[in-house]
Motif scaffolding. Structure first.
Motif, PDB file in Angstrom:
ATOM      1  N   ARG A   1       0.836  -1.206   0.000  1.00  0.00           N
ATOM      2  CA  ARG A   1       0.000   0.000   0.000  1.00  0.00           C
ATOM      3  C   ARG A   1       0.871   1.256   0.000  1.00  0.00           C
ATOM      4  N   MET A   2       1.860   1.267   0.886  1.00  0.00           N
ATOM      5  CA  MET A   2       2.728   2.442   1.002  1.00  0.00           C
ATOM      6  C   MET A   2       3.592   2.603  -0.248  1.00  0.00           C
TER       7      MET A   2
ATOM      8  N   THR B   1      15.998   9.611  -3.421  1.00  0.00           N
ATOM      9  CA  THR B   1      15.975   8.606  -2.357  1.00  0.00           C
ATOM     10  C   THR B   1      14.548   8.454  -1.857  1.00  0.00           C
ATOM     11  N   THR B   2      14.251   7.257  -1.383  1.00  0.00           N
ATOM     12  CA  THR B   2      12.962   6.994  -0.739  1.00  0.00           C
ATOM     13  C   THR B   2      13.225   6.134   0.484  1.00  0.00           C
ATOM     14  N   HIS B   3      12.359   6.271   1.442  1.00  0.00           N
ATOM     15  CA  HIS B   3      12.381   5.417   2.623  1.00  0.00           C
ATOM     16  C   HIS B   3      10.930   5.036   2.870  1.00  0.00           C
ATOM     17  N   ILE B   4      10.571   3.822   2.494  1.00  0.00           N
ATOM     18  CA  ILE B   4       9.185   3.379   2.543  1.00  0.00           C
ATOM     19  C   ILE B   4       9.006   2.439   3.738  1.00  0.00           C
ATOM     20  N   GLU B   5       8.176   2.834   4.658  1.00  0.00           N
ATOM     21  CA  GLU B   5       7.852   2.047   5.847  1.00  0.00           C
ATOM     22  C   GLU B   5       6.336   1.901   5.947  1.00  0.00           C
ATOM     23  N   LYS B   6       5.882   0.958   6.731  1.00  0.00           N
ATOM     24  CA  LYS B   6       4.442   0.723   6.873  1.00  0.00           C
ATOM     25  C   LYS B   6       3.736   1.894   7.555  1.00  0.00           C
TER      26      LYS B   6
ATOM     27  N   ARG C   1       7.180  13.896   3.589  1.00  0.00           N
ATOM     28  CA  ARG C   1       6.887  12.794   4.508  1.00  0.00           C
ATOM     29  C   ARG C   1       5.387  12.528   4.473  1.00  0.00           C
ATOM     30  N   PHE C   2       5.015  11.244   4.445  1.00  0.00           N
ATOM     31  CA  PHE C   2       3.597  10.932   4.326  1.00  0.00           C
ATOM     32  C   PHE C   2       3.251   9.653   5.067  1.00  0.00           C
ATOM     33  N   ARG C   3       1.952   9.490   5.278  1.00  0.00           N
ATOM     34  CA  ARG C   3       1.431   8.274   5.901  1.00  0.00           C
ATOM     35  C   ARG C   3       0.091   7.942   5.291  1.00  0.00           C
ATOM     36  N   LEU C   4      -0.381   6.756   5.572  1.00  0.00           N
ATOM     37  CA  LEU C   4      -1.700   6.334   5.111  1.00  0.00           C
ATOM     38  C   LEU C   4      -2.616   6.199   6.314  1.00  0.00           C
ATOM     39  N   CYS C   5      -3.841   6.667   6.154  1.00  0.00           N
ATOM     40  CA  CYS C   5      -4.816   6.606   7.256  1.00  0.00           C
ATOM     41  C   CYS C   5      -5.753   5.439   7.061  1.00  0.00           C
TER      42      CYS C   5
END
Length: 144
Positions: free
Chosen positions: A8-9, A31-36, A140-144
């Motif tokens: 998803r991320m 660069t990317t840093h993809i975390e849950k 910087r982002f997140r998923l709700c």
């Protein structure tokens, strides 16, 4: 051991990156840093984003997610892919064929990571912050 990337991320990063390119003409992130829980992307850029630009970026990303576009994979030769895409971030051991991930007709790029089956699976996208330093814009982002 290699860390597991959340589909998803990772899919959200593709949508964000295509939207950044369409809105601001910048390239793919350096660069990317993809975390849950939260992720970040660093884009070549010349300034910080204004609040209204961040809101518009977030709105457009969510619109693509809500469109529930199909996510598909196409394979092509390295020679063909080099003519159409930047292969600079792919690992050298990719072999003679390149995997292209497509999000409807919105985005297509070489990628080896996991993705959702449709953008509607991503969930609500939210930019938590952004900063600018030394020619790089960090989102910087997140998923709700």
């Amino acid at each position: 051991m290699k860390k597991e990337i959340d589909p998803r991320m990772h899919s959200a990063e593709h949508i964000l990156t295509q939207t950044m390119g369409r809105l601001f003409g910048c390239g793919r992130p350096v660069t990317t840093h993809i975390e849950k829980k939260k992720s970040k992307c660093d884009y070549p850029f010349d300034r910080p984003l204004a609040d209204a630009e961040i809101e518009e970026l977030e709105r457009r990303v969510n619109r693509v997610i809500e469109a529930d576009l199909p996510v598909s994979v196409e394979w092509m030769s390295v020679e063909e892919a080099e003519k159409r895409y930047d292969l600079g971030r792919l690992p050298e051991e990719v072999g003679g064929r390149v995997r292209i991930v497509k999000m409807g007709d919105y985005d297509a790029c070489p990628c080896i990571g996991p993705h959702v089956e449709s953008t509607g699976e991503v969930g609500r996208f939210r930019i938590t912050s952004s900063s600018f330093d030394g020619g790089l814009l960090r989102v910087r982002f997140r998923l709700c």
